[in-house]
Design a protein around this motif. Structure first.
Motif, PDB file in Angstrom:
ATOM      1  N   ASN A 262     -40.778   6.160 107.357  1.00 20.65           N
ATOM      2  CA  ASN A 262     -41.148   5.286 106.244  1.00 20.65           C
ATOM      3  C   ASN A 262     -42.486   4.583 106.473  1.00 20.65           C
ATOM      4  OD1 ASN A 262     -38.410   5.649 105.042  1.00 20.65           O
ATOM      5  ND2 ASN A 262     -37.801   4.525 106.871  1.00 20.65           N
ATOM      6  N   SER A 263     -43.097   4.169 105.359  1.00 22.31           N
ATOM      7  CA  SER A 263     -44.451   3.620 105.407  1.00 22.31           C
ATOM      8  C   SER A 263     -44.559   2.245 104.765  1.00 22.31           C
ATOM      9  CB  SER A 263     -45.419   4.557 104.671  1.00 22.31           C
ATOM     10  OG  SER A 263     -45.349   5.863 105.187  1.00 22.31           O
ATOM     11  N   ALA A 264     -45.523   1.478 105.251  1.00 28.45           N
ATOM     12  CA  ALA A 264     -45.986   0.253 104.600  1.00 28.45           C
ATOM     13  C   ALA A 264     -47.486   0.418 104.400  1.00 28.45           C
ATOM     14  CB  ALA A 264     -45.687  -0.972 105.450  1.00 28.45           C
ATOM     15  N   LEU A 265     -47.966   0.134 103.200  1.00 25.99           N
ATOM     16  CA  LEU A 265     -49.366   0.402 102.862  1.00 25.99           C
ATOM     17  C   LEU A 265     -50.028  -0.843 102.274  1.00 25.99           C
ATOM     18  CD1 LEU A 265     -51.840   2.190 102.225  1.00 25.99           C
ATOM     19  CD2 LEU A 265     -50.650   2.931 100.142  1.00 25.99           C
ATOM     20  N   LEU A 266     -51.079  -1.318 102.951  1.00 23.06           N
ATOM     21  CA  LEU A 266     -51.917  -2.378 102.409  1.00 23.06           C
ATOM     22  C   LEU A 266     -53.006  -1.728 101.574  1.00 23.06           C
ATOM     23  CD1 LEU A 266     -52.681  -5.451 102.412  1.00 23.06           C
ATOM     24  CD2 LEU A 266     -54.220  -4.897 104.324  1.00 23.06           C
ATOM     25  N   LEU A 267     -53.061  -2.059 100.293  1.00 22.85           N
ATOM     26  CA  LEU A 267     -54.025  -1.434  99.399  1.00 22.85           C
ATOM     27  C   LEU A 267     -55.457  -1.861  99.719  1.00 22.85           C
ATOM     28  CD1 LEU A 267     -51.486  -0.536  97.880  1.00 22.85           C
ATOM     29  CD2 LEU A 267     -52.660  -1.109  95.745  1.00 22.85           C
ATOM     30  N   LEU A 280     -47.836  -8.233 104.430  1.00 26.79           N
ATOM     31  CA  LEU A 280     -47.681  -6.978 105.168  1.00 26.79           C
ATOM     32  C   LEU A 280     -47.349  -7.251 106.631  1.00 26.79           C
ATOM     33  CD1 LEU A 280     -48.284  -3.747 105.395  1.00 26.79           C
ATOM     34  CD2 LEU A 280     -50.413  -4.564 106.402  1.00 26.79           C
ATOM     35  N   ALA A 281     -48.111  -8.128 107.273  1.00 24.20           N
ATOM     36  CA  ALA A 281     -47.891  -8.420 108.687  1.00 24.20           C
ATOM     37  C   ALA A 281     -46.485  -8.978 108.914  1.00 24.20           C
ATOM     38  CB  ALA A 281     -48.941  -9.405 109.195  1.00 24.20           C
ATOM     39  N   LYS A 282     -46.068  -9.859 108.041  1.00 23.11           N
ATOM     40  CA  LYS A 282     -44.747 -10.473 108.170  1.00 23.11           C
ATOM     41  C   LYS A 282     -43.644  -9.432 108.029  1.00 23.11           C
ATOM     42  CE  LYS A 282     -41.766 -13.965 106.022  1.00 23.11           C
ATOM     43  NZ  LYS A 282     -41.671 -15.007 104.938  1.00 23.11           N
ATOM     44  N   GLU A 283     -43.752  -8.582 107.019  1.00 26.59           N
ATOM     45  CA  GLU A 283     -42.705  -7.591 106.758  1.00 26.59           C
ATOM     46  C   GLU A 283     -42.680  -6.513 107.830  1.00 26.59           C
ATOM     47  OE1 GLU A 283     -39.434  -6.465 104.249  1.00 26.59           O
ATOM     48  OE2 GLU A 283     -40.571  -8.285 104.688  1.00 26.59           O
ATOM     49  N   ALA A 284     -43.860  -6.111 108.312  1.00 24.73           N
ATOM     50  CA  ALA A 284     -43.913  -5.099 109.367  1.00 24.73           C
ATOM     51  C   ALA A 284     -43.203  -5.592 110.625  1.00 24.73           C
ATOM     52  CB  ALA A 284     -45.355  -4.735 109.674  1.00 24.73           C
ATOM     53  N   ALA A 285     -43.479  -6.814 111.023  1.00 28.38           N
ATOM     54  CA  ALA A 285     -42.834  -7.370 112.215  1.00 28.38           C
ATOM     55  C   ALA A 285     -41.335  -7.534 112.004  1.00 28.38           C
ATOM     56  CB  ALA A 285     -43.472  -8.711 112.576  1.00 28.38           C
ATOM     57  N   ARG A 286     -40.947  -7.965 110.817  1.00 26.18           N
ATOM     58  CA  ARG A 286     -39.523  -8.141 110.535  1.00 26.18           C
ATOM     59  C   ARG A 286     -38.782  -6.812 110.587  1.00 26.18           C
ATOM     60  NH1 ARG A 286     -35.565  -8.501 106.604  1.00 26.18           N
ATOM     61  NH2 ARG A 286     -36.811  -7.327 105.130  1.00 26.18           N
ATOM     62  N   GLU A 287     -39.359  -5.795 109.970  1.00 25.87           N
ATOM     63  CA  GLU A 287     -38.698  -4.493 109.930  1.00 25.87           C
ATOM     64  C   GLU A 287     -38.618  -3.840 111.307  1.00 25.87           C
ATOM     65  OE1 GLU A 287     -37.176  -2.482 107.500  1.00 25.87           O
ATOM     66  OE2 GLU A 287     -37.008  -4.448 106.588  1.00 25.87           O
ATOM     67  N   ALA A 430     -41.231   3.542 100.773  1.00 30.11           N
ATOM     68  CA  ALA A 430     -42.576   3.084 101.110  1.00 30.11           C
ATOM     69  C   ALA A 430     -42.758   1.723 100.468  1.00 30.11           C
ATOM     70  CB  ALA A 430     -43.637   4.051 100.599  1.00 30.11           C
ATOM     71  N   SER A 431     -43.406   0.815 101.169  1.00 20.82           N
ATOM     72  CA  SER A 431     -43.693  -0.487 100.572  1.00 20.82           C
ATOM     73  C   SER A 431     -45.198  -0.652 100.418  1.00 20.82           C
ATOM     74  CB  SER A 431     -43.096  -1.630 101.405  1.00 20.82           C
ATOM     75  OG  SER A 431     -43.540  -1.578 102.742  1.00 20.82           O
ATOM     76  N   LEU A 432     -45.601  -1.257  99.309  1.00 20.41           N
ATOM     77  CA  LEU A 432     -47.010  -1.458  98.973  1.00 20.41           C
ATOM     78  C   LEU A 432     -47.320  -2.943  98.942  1.00 20.41           C
ATOM     79  CD1 LEU A 432     -47.200   1.020  95.938  1.00 20.41           C
ATOM     80  CD2 LEU A 432     -47.391   1.537  98.384  1.00 20.41           C
TER      81      LEU A 432
END
Length: 516
Positions: A262-267, A280-287, A430-432
């Motif tokens: 799975n992906s996280a994407l900062l536009l 993004l930083a918060k969610e990436a660390a949480r996940e 994927a989260s944007l």
């Protein structure tokens, strides 16, 4: 001597005939219980579920079955404390992570109880409007959905023994289909205890709910043409399910959820320190840290513009450095253990595989364990990797390390970002992250074909969104390609898997009776 957890099969509790497999505390290393399904009369148990459970469930309306789900919710709520103790002991999870599994399962049941109530006193569903078959309107076709006259075999993964049970069982039971649950051996205790509490409460008709712990050997052999099987686990095991004669020769319907990178994407256009960047930083660390990264929906690849690579690395690493790892019984601990030594070894091997093409941005080995012996506890600190060459680092796009590991990946432009995300070959989510609504919407549609869910986080919903990895029963759970090609949940859409569609061609007078 540890207890042997019984199976509920063929309408009665039965112990296996051998010693079975041991379940361990992944922090302390203690043996907790044993599970064994050796010696069960599988054919008789499946027949009992079909004949007794299936007939009794189909005789009820959707509203009546929904009322049973609501009653199950009350039983589970009354025993939550015991479930939390089991999760701590057998899964090594901190309280918040246990809640995702336990309360998430209860919430899903409650949601399907409400949805079932809305279906009323029917025993079948209409599918669309009637269609005229000729010039005259008298003879028409009406599609209907009727519960399959089989059993649902639910094969679940080790990471969500509670939620994994009920997110499958709730729509199956609401549909009028009996279920046989096979929890993953390593964490089977919670699923077995939940099933025991519900069965002993006498809520469901006999044969509606069965639970088989231990080896799955022989279960697929019992499947007949109108049965269904829903599997969550590795792609390797999924391939065995798909190739089984029950599927290839008897056309048993199968739903698969497998590996997912799975992906996280900062536009583009989001500067370091902007709201979207921080989200993004918060969610990436949480996940990376929830359930110690043992979530099929966890973020594995984090995509940012090249110019933000260094700042993103620092922002995420700064959050990871604050994470305390160790014994979940200690209130200061925020991340517990992996579920077993085997899983710990798999994560270490996967991490070594990725490190051949990446750099370490935050090393999980720097986390000292709290109240845990590193020689015994199955703990791994969160590790953030990074690659400077997103195109050449093929392992990053191909490998899912099922633990607290993610890789930061820079991209050149929007087109490059989409191409890199799609190298996951189909994912669950994927989260944007961004602030331009039009760009977010366009990107969501561009990625929808290769993802079961696209989770869009903009500053206006920063405090409201449900989380990249949280599976909500109102939304689809599943994904194309390597993610398995399956679909679960999605509100009432989940019921379709447990129904058979048929076209009734008849006069309008006959069809009128279908609508009553």
């Amino acid at each position: 001597m540890t207890a042997l957890l019984s199976n509920y099969f063929g309408g009665r509790w039965q112990a296996g005939t051998r010693g079975g497999a041991a379940l361990f505390d992944p922090i302390l290393g203690d043996e907790l219980a044993r599970v064994d399904a050796t010696g069960l009369d599988l054919a008789a148990g499946f027949d009992y579920a079909r004949a007794q459970g299936g007939a009794a469930l189909r005789a009820l309306t959707y509203r009546e079955r929904a009322a049973m789900l609501a009653a199950i919710v009350k039983v589970l709520q009354a025993n939550r404390d015991a479930y939390y103790d089991i999760a701590t002991a057998n899964s090594g999870t901190v309280k918040n992570d246990s809640a995702v599994d336990i309360d998430g399962g209860i919430f899903t049941l409650a949601m399907y109880a409400k949805l079932g109530e809305s279906l009323g006193e029917r025993r079948y569903l209409l599918d669309g409007e009637a269609a005229r078959l000729g010039k005259e309107p008298l003879f028409q076709s009406q599609h209907v959905l009727v519960p399959t006259r089989g059993v649902a075999l639910l094969i679940n993964a080790f990471n969500f023994p509670g939620w994994g049970l009920w997110e499958k069982a709730a729509p199956a039971l609401l549909s009028g289909v009996p279920v046989i649950v096979k929890p993953a051996t390593a964490t089977a205790w919670l699923a077995q205890r939940m099933a025991r509490d519900v069965i002993e409460a006498g809520i469901l008709p006999p044969g509606s709910l069965s639970v088989v712990c231990g080896s799955a050997a022989g279960l697929l052999d019992q499947l007949q043409p109108f049965d269904v099987v829903s599997f969550t686990g590795s792609a390797e095991t999924a391939a065995l399910v798909r190739s089984h004669a029950a599927v290839t020769q008897r056309s048993v319907r199968v739903n698969i959820e497998a590996d997912s990178v799975n992906s996280a994407l900062l536009l583009p256009g989001e500067a370091a320190g902007s709201e979207a960047f921080d989200l993004l930083a918060k969610e990436a660390a949480r996940e990376m840290t929830v359930k110690s990264g043992q979530k099929c929906t966890a973020i594995r690849r984090i995509f940012v513009p090249q110019a933000q690579y260094g700042e993103a690395a620092e922002a995420i690493a700064a959050r990871l450095r604050k994470v305390t790892v160790g014994n979940p019984r200690n209130e200061s601990v925020r991340m517990g253990a992996l579920v077993s030594r085997a899983q710990l070894q798999a994560v270490r091997a996967g991490l070594q595989h990725l490190r051949a093409q990446t750099e370490v941005l935050h090393d999980g080995a720097t986390h000292a364990l709290v109240d845990a012996d590193a020689a015994v506890a199955c703990c791994a600190g969160p590790t953030l990797l990074g690659t400077r060459d997103a195109d050449a680092a093929d392992r990053v796009h191909d490998t899912e390390v099922f633990g607290p590991v993610a890789t930061l990946v820079p991209y050149r432009d929007a087109g490059h970002a989409l191409a890199l995300v799609r190298r996951g070959q189909g994912s669950l989510v994927a989260s944007l992250y961004g602030s331009d609504a039009a760009a977010l919407a366009a990107t969501a549609i561009a990625l929808a074909d290769s993802h079961g869910r696209v989770h869009v986080v903009s500053p206006d919903v920063g405090a409201l969104h449900t989380g990249h990895g949280n599976v909500m029963p109102q939304s689809l759970h599943g994904g194309p390609g390597r993610a398995g090609g399956g679909e679960e949940l999605g509100g009432l859409r989940a019921l379709t898997f447990y129904h058979r569609r048929s076209a009734v061609q008849a006069s309008t007078d006959v069809l009128a009776h279908l609508y009553r």
